[in-house]
Design a protein around this motif. Structure first.
Motif, PDB file in Angstrom:
ATOM      1  N   ASN A  23       0.875  -1.168   0.000  1.00 48.01           N
ATOM      2  CA  ASN A  23       0.000   0.000   0.000  1.00 48.01           C
ATOM      3  C   ASN A  23       0.914   1.220   0.000  1.00 48.01           C
ATOM      4  O   ASN A  23       1.452   1.608   1.029  1.00 48.01           O
ATOM      5  N   GLY A  24       1.138   1.809  -1.181  1.00 50.72           N
ATOM      6  CA  GLY A  24       2.117   2.871  -1.349  1.00 50.72           C
ATOM      7  C   GLY A  24       3.377   2.316  -1.989  1.00 50.72           C
ATOM      8  O   GLY A  24       3.663   1.127  -1.878  1.00 50.72           O
ATOM      9  N   ASN A  25       4.110   3.174  -2.658  1.00 51.82           N
ATOM     10  CA  ASN A  25       5.318   2.746  -3.359  1.00 51.82           C
ATOM     11  C   ASN A  25       6.497   2.695  -2.382  1.00 51.82           C
ATOM     12  O   ASN A  25       6.972   3.739  -1.916  1.00 51.82           O
ATOM     13  N   PRO A  26       7.002   1.510  -2.055  1.00 54.19           N
ATOM     14  CA  PRO A  26       8.101   1.433  -1.091  1.00 54.19           C
ATOM     15  C   PRO A  26       9.399   2.036  -1.611  1.00 54.19           C
ATOM     16  O   PRO A  26      10.305   2.330  -0.816  1.00 54.19           O
ATOM     17  N   ASP A  27       9.506   2.213  -2.923  1.00 53.29           N
ATOM     18  CA  ASP A  27      10.745   2.759  -3.491  1.00 53.29           C
ATOM     19  C   ASP A  27      10.836   4.275  -3.346  1.00 53.29           C
ATOM     20  O   ASP A  27      11.913   4.847  -3.538  1.00 53.29           O
ATOM     21  N   THR A  28       9.723   4.920  -3.033  1.00 56.31           N
ATOM     22  CA  THR A  28       9.740   6.382  -2.895  1.00 56.31           C
ATOM     23  C   THR A  28       9.242   6.858  -1.533  1.00 56.31           C
ATOM     24  O   THR A  28       9.321   8.049  -1.241  1.00 56.31           O
ATOM     25  N   ALA A  29       8.724   5.966  -0.712  1.00 51.75           N
ATOM     26  CA  ALA A  29       8.148   6.356   0.574  1.00 51.75           C
ATOM     27  C   ALA A  29       9.230   6.765   1.572  1.00 51.75           C
ATOM     28  O   ALA A  29      10.358   6.277   1.529  1.00 51.75           O
ATOM     29  N   ASP A  30       8.861   7.644   2.477  1.00 52.27           N
ATOM     30  CA  ASP A  30       9.767   8.034   3.564  1.00 52.27           C
ATOM     31  C   ASP A  30       9.835   6.948   4.633  1.00 52.27           C
ATOM     32  O   ASP A  30      10.879   6.746   5.255  1.00 52.27           O
ATOM     33  N   ASN A  31       8.704   6.287   4.846  1.00 53.56           N
ATOM     34  CA  ASN A  31       8.609   5.241   5.858  1.00 53.56           C
ATOM     35  C   ASN A  31       7.987   3.997   5.238  1.00 53.56           C
ATOM     36  O   ASN A  31       6.963   4.092   4.550  1.00 53.56           O
ATOM     37  N   VAL A  32       8.602   2.845   5.478  1.00 51.35           N
ATOM     38  CA  VAL A  32       8.144   1.592   4.879  1.00 51.35           C
ATOM     39  C   VAL A  32       7.997   0.546   5.974  1.00 51.35           C
ATOM     40  O   VAL A  32       8.925   0.331   6.759  1.00 51.35           O
TER      41      VAL A  32
END
Length: 555
Positions: free
Chosen positions: A340-349
């Motif tokens: 849920n959300g792009n892990p390659d661009t997220a600040d928090n994963v």
């Protein structure tokens, strides 16, 4: 005569190093590089555009600069990139040393406490030779002290070698060995190495086989042109769609095609199962009652699989959710990984590792939990980008198998490699804050992985409803106590199952982790765990709110 109370381990003092200050220095270098380059680490035209924008900040018009001056500009970029990565590697080395040092001290303290307890027990019995037993225990402790100090000496020498190498790397730039460490640690991406022209040729395979570590896979991917990447996608879709080190967007593209193919296959199988069912229930049934049962069961199973996949496709089509399908395998218990959300661009994963009886068909319910976690993180920090991954990436146990560590050990390489892959595909200048959440038997998987040779590449871990993490103390996990967050609901039936094959309850104060509150949970329910075991991710619960804070890097 020397008594047990007089014995001390006598470790030398800790290294005088401020890890937060080192990491802050790395952040400062990153910010300066961002000011210089903006988002221009892709093409020469963007590079020169960025240099023009930076001209306003310095008395040097680099756009019209000579080739020598442009080389100096590029060298400054290289120095800032490698300097930040080297500082972070050194900070990581210090933390690893301190974790091992704490573990050595803990082993000594526990051995000394055990010896004192044993002597007290002996002295409480009549006709026992307490003084003789005390001398034996003192001798055992002195032997252990020598062994532990030897371990520490070896680890200290390693740290000093790493310190010397860090100084050299900061002065001269990293050599091949350090580059390989930086790539493996996810502190340098393949994009950066390719952009700076420092990829070591021997590090890049002609084609991946699937056995390479994620860092090497990513280096192979980023070393190619866009045209070459498209050709690789056409040539190796089955390999690339579930290969750690390949960008999330590429895996998503390939897995959505695979999802459509699987839906088409199951639609055909459902149609055949319906024909079998109709024949079994027709005026001239074949196979008797047993045949009818099997026909009905086959249709039910295939229809259930098809419904799961069509629901998954609908969930992926929700543009507001920004989901990425990172893996899908419908064979047997299978695999399914959705972010849920792009892990390659997220600040928090965050990566959510589920527990007992989970199969690929559990993906939609797991995505619901991920949605709640992502919502909780947004509630804490709405300005940051958060990605939460539903990771059904291992063969989870059934209830009988959950009493044993085999399934957890079998998951170690998969989880370790996946977390490494998140690091190397991340595109932002600064590393993301990565959290791994283990629920139920998933916490056991997290514990085994954290203690494995490959380790667990994360900043924080959360264990909820845990039967044990395969560790007697938090220090064995390789994380600081403040970075290991644990909670078990009062009415969770797992409380009656801890302390057996998977180690002590992580919420036990003696374990040393950071406990947080959960709601008591629903009472009763089906034995052995009850509904409370699955309520940690419910909206507006204290456990969900706390986990959102950890994901958002607020703890």
């Amino acid at each position: 005569m020397t008594g047990i109370a007089d014995l001390h381990l006598g470790l030398p003092g800790d290294i005088e190093a401020d890890v937060p200050a080192i990491e802050s220095g790395a952040d400062d270098l990153d910010r300066l590089r961002e000011t210089m380059l903006g988002d221009a680490e892709t093409t020469d035209n963007q590079f020169r555009t960025a240099s023009g924008e930076f001209t306003d900040l310095i008395a040097w018009n680099i756009v019209s600069a000579s080739s020598t001056e442009l080389m100096a500009w590029e060298e400054a970029t290289r120095a800032l990139t490698y300097g930040a990565a080297t500082l972070r590697l050194w900070a990581s080395d210090i933390e690893a040393y301190r974790a091992e040092r704490a573990n050595i001290q803990r082993r000594w303290d526990e051995a000394k406490a055990d010896a004192q307890t044993a002597i007290s027990d002996i002295n409480s019995r009549p006709n026992m030779h307490g003084s003789l037993s005390s001398a034996v225990k003192v001798e055992e402790l002195e032997t252990l002290r020598t062994e532990l100090l030897g371990e520490h000496s070896g680890r200290w020498e390693t740290l000093m070698d790493q310190a010397d190498q860090a100084k050299k790397d900061l002065r001269d730039g990293p050599g091949k060995a350090t580059l390989e460490r930086l790539v493996s640690a996810g502190l340098l991406t393949g994009v950066q190495l390719t952009y700076l022209g420092d990829a070591v040729p021997s590090m890049v395979p002609d084609e991946p086989t699937g056995d390479e570590p994620p860092a090497i896979v990513n280096l192979w991917w980023t070393s190619m042109t866009e045209e070459e990447q498209r050709q690789a996608i056409e040539d190796h879709p089955e390999l690339l769609r579930d290969l750690d080190g390949i960008p999330a967007a590429v895996r998503d593209e390939l897995n959505r095609v695979h999802l459509d193919d699987e839906i088409a296959r199951l639609e055909e199988e459902v149609a055949k199962a319906e024909e079998w069912r109709d024949a079994a229930l027709g005026p001239w049934p074949t196979g008797g009652a047993w045949g009818t049962y099997h026909a009905m069961k086959e249709l039910e199973d295939r229809q259930g699989e098809l419904d799961t996949l069509t629901t998954l496709r609908d969930n992926l089509a929700d543009k507001d959710a920004d989901r990425y399908l990172l893996a899908l395998d419908t064979e047997n218990r299978g695999r399914a990984i959705v972010s849920n959300g792009n892990p390659d661009t997220a600040d928090n994963v965050a990566t959510l590792v589920p527990g007992t009886t989970t199969t690929w068909e559990s993906i939609n319910s797991q995505m619901g939990r991920a949605d709640n976690l992502a919502g909780a993180a947004r509630g804490v920090d709405e300005n940051a980008d958060h990605a939460v991954i539903s990771w059904i990436g291992y063969d989870a146990p059934n209830f009988a198998e959950a009493a044993f560590p085999g399934r957890a050990e079998g998951a170690v390489d998969e989880l370790s490699g996946f977390q490494d892959g998140l690091r190397v595909t991340h595109q932002n200048t600064s590393p993301s804050n990565n959290t791994v959440i283990g629920h139920s038997y998933g916490s056991t998987v997290v514990g085994h992985t954290a203690q494995s040779d490959g380790g667990l590449n994360a900043d924080e871990i959360i264990l909820v409803g845990s039967p044990g993490a395969n560790a007697d103390h938090v220090s064995e996990l390789g994380f600081a106590p403040d970075d290991v967050h644990v909670s078990t609901a009062e009415n969770d039936g797992i409380t009656g199952l801890t302390g057996f094959t998977h180690g002590p309850d992580p919420t036990d104060p003696d374990f040393g982790s950071t406990e947080f509150d959960s709601a008591p949970g629903s009472e009763g329910g089906q034995w052995p765990l009850g509904p409370a075991h699955s309520e940690y991710f419910n909206k507006d619960t204290p456990s969900l709110l706390y986990m959102g804070e950890v994901i958002a890097n607020q703890h």
